[in-house]
Design a protein around this motif. Structure first.
Motif, PDB file in Angstrom:
ATOM      1  N   UNK A 398     -71.255 -20.939 131.033  1.00 38.34           N
ATOM      2  CA  UNK A 398     -70.832 -19.589 130.678  1.00 38.34           C
ATOM      3  C   UNK A 398     -71.092 -19.307 129.200  1.00 38.34           C
ATOM      4  N   UNK A 399     -70.713 -20.249 128.353  1.00 35.72           N
ATOM      5  CA  UNK A 399     -70.841 -20.019 126.911  1.00 35.72           C
ATOM      6  C   UNK A 399     -72.293 -20.019 126.456  1.00 35.72           C
ATOM      7  N   UNK A 400     -73.060 -21.007 126.913  1.00 32.62           N
ATOM      8  CA  UNK A 400     -74.429 -21.173 126.405  1.00 32.62           C
ATOM      9  C   UNK A 400     -75.385 -20.120 126.936  1.00 32.62           C
ATOM     10  N   UNK A 401     -75.071 -19.537 128.093  1.00 30.09           N
ATOM     11  CA  UNK A 401     -75.994 -18.591 128.738  1.00 30.09           C
ATOM     12  C   UNK A 401     -75.524 -17.147 128.631  1.00 30.09           C
ATOM     13  N   UNK A 402     -74.589 -16.868 127.737  1.00 29.78           N
ATOM     14  CA  UNK A 402     -74.117 -15.486 127.593  1.00 29.78           C
ATOM     15  C   UNK A 402     -75.157 -14.650 126.837  1.00 29.78           C
ATOM     16  N   UNK A 403     -75.334 -13.448 127.324  1.00 28.58           N
ATOM     17  CA  UNK A 403     -76.241 -12.477 126.703  1.00 28.58           C
ATOM     18  C   UNK A 403     -75.533 -11.120 126.696  1.00 28.58           C
ATOM     19  N   UNK A 404     -76.080 -10.131 125.981  1.00 28.17           N
ATOM     20  CA  UNK A 404     -75.480  -8.789 126.034  1.00 28.17           C
ATOM     21  C   UNK A 404     -75.450  -8.208 127.439  1.00 28.17           C
TER      22      UNK A 404
END
Length: 423
Positions: A398-404
């Motif tokens: 979740x954290x590493x793959x977050x984008x706008x």
């Protein structure tokens, strides 16, 4: 459990290796050797009395044939006296053997030669690393905020229904959980592991067999009415499949994988490092377990490490492997490698797997053996590893793959989730 012969062969070596784990073993090893000497003395006396009883029994028959009834009666009285004394000897021998086993259960496994010295996690050694390190900046959200933003994990309702450490996974969060479980099981199947679906509670004998008892009672959930334990890992029921078994050599290795929920009380855990998914009381995990001939167990350990590394690479997570120092290892392990992934928003490493070789320690407790080429019965070696535990994998994903636009799902999971982004 260490074999008595291992201790007797070189007690000073055993004491020195236990010290690497921070365990002062001199007193208990000395006591074990003293009890063994007493046990052998009692056994010799029992054997001597048994031989004498056999001899006297033969003489009674001879005397009766010769008509010497009075002499035969005297011999019978002597037999009764020896039998009475022997009963006390057998009771004392049984008590010695119980004391011996109770003491052996308190002695940890010996760390192998490759285990570094040290007492805390600070002394662990990074042996390998890889994966792309994300650079999300200081505005990256931790996974507990992302979970709330996208409505995929409900920590508050978990607290209401059960308590802290028992979250609800909702919608795409639930699908992500199932996707990871199925992905890990499919990868284990491809690697030759036979899947089993084990019971999620075990009896006391199983807890003793793999070493959770008597070492970790305080961390396990105990169903007192039935004297059963909720499993802290699928290692326990799966390894216990082979308890009290003699496996034909041609059937080794045994390679199993299993999905299970896991329960751990995690008593004493508190603070910022246990927020969100970092430390739960109930979580999902896929476990791999191997039963090996001793000469093959360290090659098997390398295969297991490669398997876990491959999973992390397919998930696109940054990882490193730690060889644990003696003081940070489990009670039962001879050597352990921990896998950690980088949490981009928390800016810290999260443990997601431990891969361990227990050598013959668990097998001796389990009586898990095999018959070698010379038809001799030998102890197996047991190994297991997380492949993988879900909570911190989910946190890092979740954290590493977050984008706008949302949270991007790794390519390897999309056929299982049915979507490629959480938005």
């Amino acid at each position: 459990m260490l074999t008595l012969q291992t201790i007797k062969n070189d007690p000073e070596f055993v004491i020195s290796r236990l010290a690497v784990k921070g365990f002062d073993g001199r007193a208990v090893i000395t006591e074990i050797l003293e009890i063994d000497a007493e046990r052998r003395r009692l056994q010799q006396k029992c054997d001597s009395d048994a031989a004498e009883l056999k001899k006297l029994a033969a003489s009674i028959g001879r005397l009766m044939k010769e008509g010497k009834k009075e002499e035969a009666e005297n011999v019978k009285e002597e037999v009764a006296r020896i039998k009475g004394a022997t009963k006390g000897l057998h009771d004392a021998l049984e008590e010695c053997e119980k004391k011996m086993r109770d003491l052996l259960l308190t002695v940890p496994n010996l760390p192998c030669a490759e285990v570094p010295e040290g007492l805390t996690a600070e002394d662990n050694v990074v042996v390998k690393e890889g994966g792309p390190m994300p650079d999300l900046g200081d505005d990256a959200l931790p996974h507990w905020e992302l979970a709330k933003k996208y409505g995929i994990i409900d920590f508050e309702t978990g607290v209401k229904v059960t308590g802290a450490g028992f979250p609800f996974y909702v919608g795409k969060g639930a699908r992500l959980q199932r996707a990871l479980i199925q992905f890990f099981l499919d990868e284990a199947w491809k690697a030759g592991y036979v899947e089993v679906e084990p019971p999620f509670v075990v009896n006391e004998a199983s807890g003793y067999g793999t070493g959770q008892l008597p070492d970790k009672e305080g961390q396990m959930y105990h169903v007192t009415l039935d004297n059963l334990y909720l499993i802290p890992t699928a290692e326990v029921p799966v390894t216990n499949i082979y308890r009290d078994e003699i496996i034909p050599a041609a059937e080794l290795p045994k390679k199993n994988c299993a999905y299970s929920p896991c329960w751990r009380r995690e008593a004493g855990s508190y603070g910022k490092d246990v927020r969100g998914l970092n430390r739960l009381h109930q979580f999902d995990k896929v476990e791999i377990v191997r039963i090996e001939k001793p000469e093959n167990s360290y090659a098997a350990l390398e295969e297991m490490k490669d398997h876990v590394q491959g999973l992390l690479e397919k998930l696109g997570l940054p990882w490193h492997i730690l060889r644990l120092c003696g003081g940070d290892m489990s009670f039962t392990s001879a050597i352990t490698y921990d896998f950690e992934v980088w949490s981009a928003a928390q800016k810290r490493w999260l443990e997601v797997s431990s891969v361990s070789n227990f050598e013959s320690y668990q097998a001796n407790r389990l009586k898990c053996r095999y018959r070698d080429a010379d038809k001799k019965i030998q102890l197996c070696h047991t190994l297991n590893g997380s492949a993988l535990a879900l909570p911190r994998i989910v946190a890092a994903l979740l954290e590493n793959n977050q984008t706008p636009q949302g949270i991007v799902i790794p390519e390897c999971l999309r056929k299982y989730t049915g979507f490629d982004i959480i938005d």
